[in-house]
Structure formats: C-alpha cells, structure tokens
Design a protein around this motif. Sequence first.
Motif, PDB file in Angstrom:
ATOM      1  N   ARG A 155      -3.766  88.407  67.615  1.00  0.00           N
ATOM      2  CA  ARG A 155      -3.834  89.097  66.324  1.00  0.00           C
ATOM      3  C   ARG A 155      -2.455  89.603  65.908  1.00  0.00           C
ATOM      4  O   ARG A 155      -2.039  89.455  64.756  1.00  0.00           O
ATOM      5  CB  ARG A 155      -4.821  90.260  66.416  1.00  0.00           C
ATOM      6  N   LEU A 156      -1.713  90.202  66.858  1.00  0.00           N
ATOM      7  CA  LEU A 156      -0.378  90.703  66.538  1.00  0.00           C
ATOM      8  C   LEU A 156       0.588  89.553  66.277  1.00  0.00           C
ATOM      9  O   LEU A 156       1.431  89.630  65.377  1.00  0.00           O
ATOM     10  CB  LEU A 156       0.125  91.588  67.679  1.00  0.00           C
ATOM     11  N   TRP A 157       0.483  88.500  67.061  1.00  0.00           N
ATOM     12  CA  TRP A 157       1.337  87.322  66.867  1.00  0.00           C
ATOM     13  C   TRP A 157       1.149  86.740  65.469  1.00  0.00           C
ATOM     14  O   TRP A 157       2.105  86.318  64.816  1.00  0.00           O
ATOM     15  CB  TRP A 157       1.005  86.297  67.943  1.00  0.00           C
ATOM     16  N   ALA A 158      -0.081  86.752  64.986  1.00  0.00           N
ATOM     17  CA  ALA A 158      -0.378  86.173  63.678  1.00  0.00           C
ATOM     18  C   ALA A 158       0.284  86.943  62.539  1.00  0.00           C
ATOM     19  O   ALA A 158       0.457  86.399  61.442  1.00  0.00           O
ATOM     20  CB  ALA A 158      -1.891  86.123  63.463  1.00  0.00           C
ATOM     21  N   ARG A 159       0.668  88.195  62.778  1.00  0.00           N
ATOM     22  CA  ARG A 159       1.292  88.991  61.721  1.00  0.00           C
ATOM     23  C   ARG A 159       2.718  88.542  61.427  1.00  0.00           C
ATOM     24  O   ARG A 159       3.256  88.831  60.360  1.00  0.00           O
ATOM     25  CB  ARG A 159       1.303  90.471  62.112  1.00  0.00           C
ATOM     26  N   GLY A 160       3.358  87.872  62.366  1.00  0.00           N
ATOM     27  CA  GLY A 160       4.757  87.505  62.185  1.00  0.00           C
ATOM     28  C   GLY A 160       5.667  88.693  62.428  1.00  0.00           C
ATOM     29  O   GLY A 160       5.225  89.806  62.700  1.00  0.00           O
ATOM     30  N   GLY A 161       6.967  88.454  62.352  1.00  0.00           N
ATOM     31  CA  GLY A 161       7.948  89.493  62.630  1.00  0.00           C
ATOM     32  C   GLY A 161       8.732  89.155  63.883  1.00  0.00           C
ATOM     33  O   GLY A 161       8.938  87.981  64.213  1.00  0.00           O
ATOM     34  N   HIS A 162       9.160  90.195  64.601  1.00  0.00           N
ATOM     35  CA  HIS A 162       9.991  90.032  65.794  1.00  0.00           C
ATOM     36  C   HIS A 162       9.154  90.279  67.046  1.00  0.00           C
ATOM     37  O   HIS A 162       8.329  91.196  67.086  1.00  0.00           O
ATOM     38  CB  HIS A 162      11.161  91.012  65.749  1.00  0.00           C
ATOM     39  N   PHE A 163       9.433  89.481  68.088  1.00  0.00           N
ATOM     40  CA  PHE A 163       8.700  89.577  69.351  1.00  0.00           C
ATOM     41  C   PHE A 163       9.668  89.356  70.512  1.00  0.00           C
ATOM     42  O   PHE A 163      10.666  88.641  70.380  1.00  0.00           O
ATOM     43  CB  PHE A 163       7.600  88.509  69.440  1.00  0.00           C
ATOM     44  N   GLY A 164       9.347  89.960  71.659  1.00  0.00           N
ATOM     45  CA  GLY A 164      10.003  89.578  72.894  1.00  0.00           C
ATOM     46  C   GLY A 164       9.325  88.335  73.447  1.00  0.00           C
ATOM     47  O   GLY A 164       8.144  88.076  73.182  1.00  0.00           O
ATOM     48  N   HIS A 165      10.068  87.554  74.223  1.00  0.00           N
ATOM     49  CA  HIS A 165       9.496  86.339  74.803  1.00  0.00           C
ATOM     50  C   HIS A 165       8.251  86.666  75.627  1.00  0.00           C
ATOM     51  O   HIS A 165       7.265  85.929  75.615  1.00  0.00           O
ATOM     52  CB  HIS A 165      10.553  85.648  75.673  1.00  0.00           C
ATOM     53  N   SER A 166       8.279  87.798  76.336  1.00  0.00           N
ATOM     54  CA  SER A 166       7.139  88.192  77.169  1.00  0.00           C
ATOM     55  C   SER A 166       5.897  88.510  76.346  1.00  0.00           C
ATOM     56  O   SER A 166       4.796  88.608  76.897  1.00  0.00           O
ATOM     57  CB  SER A 166       7.510  89.410  78.015  1.00  0.00           C
ATOM     58  N   GLN A 167       6.050  88.671  75.026  1.00  0.00           N
ATOM     59  CA  GLN A 167       4.928  89.020  74.153  1.00  0.00           C
ATOM     60  C   GLN A 167       4.343  87.818  73.415  1.00  0.00           C
ATOM     61  O   GLN A 167       3.410  87.968  72.629  1.00  0.00           O
ATOM     62  CB  GLN A 167       5.391  90.080  73.143  1.00  0.00           C
ATOM     63  N   VAL A 168       4.887  86.638  73.680  1.00  0.00           N
ATOM     64  CA  VAL A 168       4.366  85.424  73.052  1.00  0.00           C
ATOM     65  C   VAL A 168       3.071  85.027  73.760  1.00  0.00           C
ATOM     66  O   VAL A 168       3.045  84.922  74.993  1.00  0.00           O
ATOM     67  CB  VAL A 168       5.396  84.281  73.151  1.00  0.00           C
ATOM     68  N   PRO A 169       1.978  84.827  73.041  1.00  0.00           N
ATOM     69  CA  PRO A 169       0.721  84.453  73.704  1.00  0.00           C
ATOM     70  C   PRO A 169       0.885  83.226  74.597  1.00  0.00           C
ATOM     71  O   PRO A 169       1.398  82.196  74.170  1.00  0.00           O
ATOM     72  CB  PRO A 169      -0.225  84.162  72.530  1.00  0.00           C
ATOM     73  N   GLY A 170       0.484  83.377  75.861  1.00  0.00           N
ATOM     74  CA  GLY A 170       0.556  82.278  76.813  1.00  0.00           C
ATOM     75  C   GLY A 170       1.868  82.149  77.548  1.00  0.00           C
ATOM     76  O   GLY A 170       1.988  81.333  78.468  1.00  0.00           O
ATOM     77  N   ALA A 171       2.880  82.955  77.197  1.00  0.00           N
ATOM     78  CA  ALA A 171       4.180  82.848  77.860  1.00  0.00           C
ATOM     79  C   ALA A 171       4.147  83.511  79.233  1.00  0.00           C
ATOM     80  O   ALA A 171       3.354  84.424  79.479  1.00  0.00           O
ATOM     81  CB  ALA A 171       5.267  83.485  76.999  1.00  0.00           C
ATOM     82  N   THR A 172       5.017  83.062  80.118  1.00  0.00           N
ATOM     83  CA  THR A 172       5.131  83.652  81.454  1.00  0.00           C
ATOM     84  C   THR A 172       6.487  84.319  81.667  1.00  0.00           C
ATOM     85  O   THR A 172       6.772  84.796  82.757  1.00  0.00           O
ATOM     86  CB  THR A 172       4.934  82.568  82.530  1.00  0.00           C
ATOM     87  N   ALA A 173       7.319  84.368  80.645  1.00  0.00           N
ATOM     88  CA  ALA A 173       8.670  84.919  80.768  1.00  0.00           C
ATOM     89  C   ALA A 173       8.635  86.433  80.948  1.00  0.00           C
ATOM     90  O   ALA A 173       7.735  87.116  80.456  1.00  0.00           O
ATOM     91  CB  ALA A 173       9.487  84.573  79.530  1.00  0.00           C
TER      92      ALA A 173
END
Length: 224
Positions: A155-173
């Motif tokens: 839901r937050l990802w769908a809003r757009g804007g700035h994210f850390g790599h660790s906050q990308v859905p499905g990421a392991t960074a």
Amino acid sequence: MAAVVDAWMPGAKRVCCSNARGGQLQGGAPRAVWTTTESDPAALSARAVAQRLVADGRSAHLVWNPLTGETAQLLPATAAAAGQLNPDGTDRACEGRVCLVIQVIGHTLAPFTDSPLRGLEPILRWLDSWRVPRRWPAGTPPARPGLPEDCQSERLWARGGHFGHSQVPGATAAGPGAIAPQRLLDPDRRPPAPGPAVPPPRPVPAPADRPGAGARPYVGAARG
C-alpha cells in the motif's frame, strides 16, 4: 512528465552501462529508491564505483558520493534498472512512470545522512523534474536486517515517493540503514540538537581544618 532531455541529470558524469537488462516501465506513481554501496566515500569516486557496478554486471541510475558531491549516471531516467531491487518475483524496478535507483557510496551501519550531503540539491531537483514527490511513505528505514512487518507494505509502495532499498516489497537488502529521510529531502534541516548537558554534581564542602577556620568547599590538593 519531464522532457526527454532531462533523462540525463545535468552535471552528472556519464558512465556507459552496456549490461543493462532493459525492461519496460509499467506506469504508476513515480519513485526513487536509495541504497548503499557498502564502500568508503573517502576512498572511492562516484565514477570508480559506477564502473565497478558495470564490471559486476549491475546497474543503477545514479551513483553519488555525499562527501565530495560527485555524481555519476549509468542509465537514463526513461530506462528501468531491471533486476536491481528484487532477487526474485515481481521486478519492482519496472514499476512506476519512473523508478530511479540511487546508489550512495557509504555503509548501512553509518547513515549517510550524517555526512555533509554535498551535491544533494541537484539530485533532488532532477528527481523533482520527474515528479517524484518529496515524501517518504514507509518512514525511517530500519538500521539492520529484520524488517518490521509493514516495512515493505504494498500500500505504501503504491503511493510513490522516496524509499530505502530495504523498504521495497520483496527486497532482501539491508541498505541504506537508518538514514534520516527528513534531512535527505530537506537539506536545510539538521539532525536534532543534543539535549542539554547534565551539570556536574556540586562538590561536597570539605570539613574545616580547625575550629573557626570555616568551610573550604573546593579543597583538592593532597597534603604532603
């Protein structure tokens, strides 16, 4: 949307990325994703790190050294950094009108927002030109791996804007670590000032040497 001429950030050094995997941007809210290279910004230039990424078969849009202000660019904004955010499953780097990946020379355990952040304003202006909103929907990224349950919220990802790599859905960074989003998006803001110093305890008056001599509150010299 920004003009095609802005696909390359003004002032950034271009590094040829011949191994870009391609991938079609799918549309949706524009995003910028910040991550760290786990290398020393005092020892490496942005160009050198960008060339190393290419040699390792990787890519990003920008590589930025927050100590020197140097920025190198590998991909235009109109190209997806395909395969660079998720090891498996949905390729989040292809989501959004743009999804701009920024590799910051630094370490996860030493938040780069504590550095001088030289050269940040031109990067933010370029991201602004691509209509990436100056907001950080997922809040402060975690300091270490082991993410809160809702850190990678769709839901937050769908809003757009700035994210850390660790906050990308499905990421392991793990990167970028516990950076301060408010300082990154508004360089005029500084980390909170430390609280007032705790005053030292008042010295206990020493007893009088003899009757009638009075108190000597700061006696400190040893007697011979």
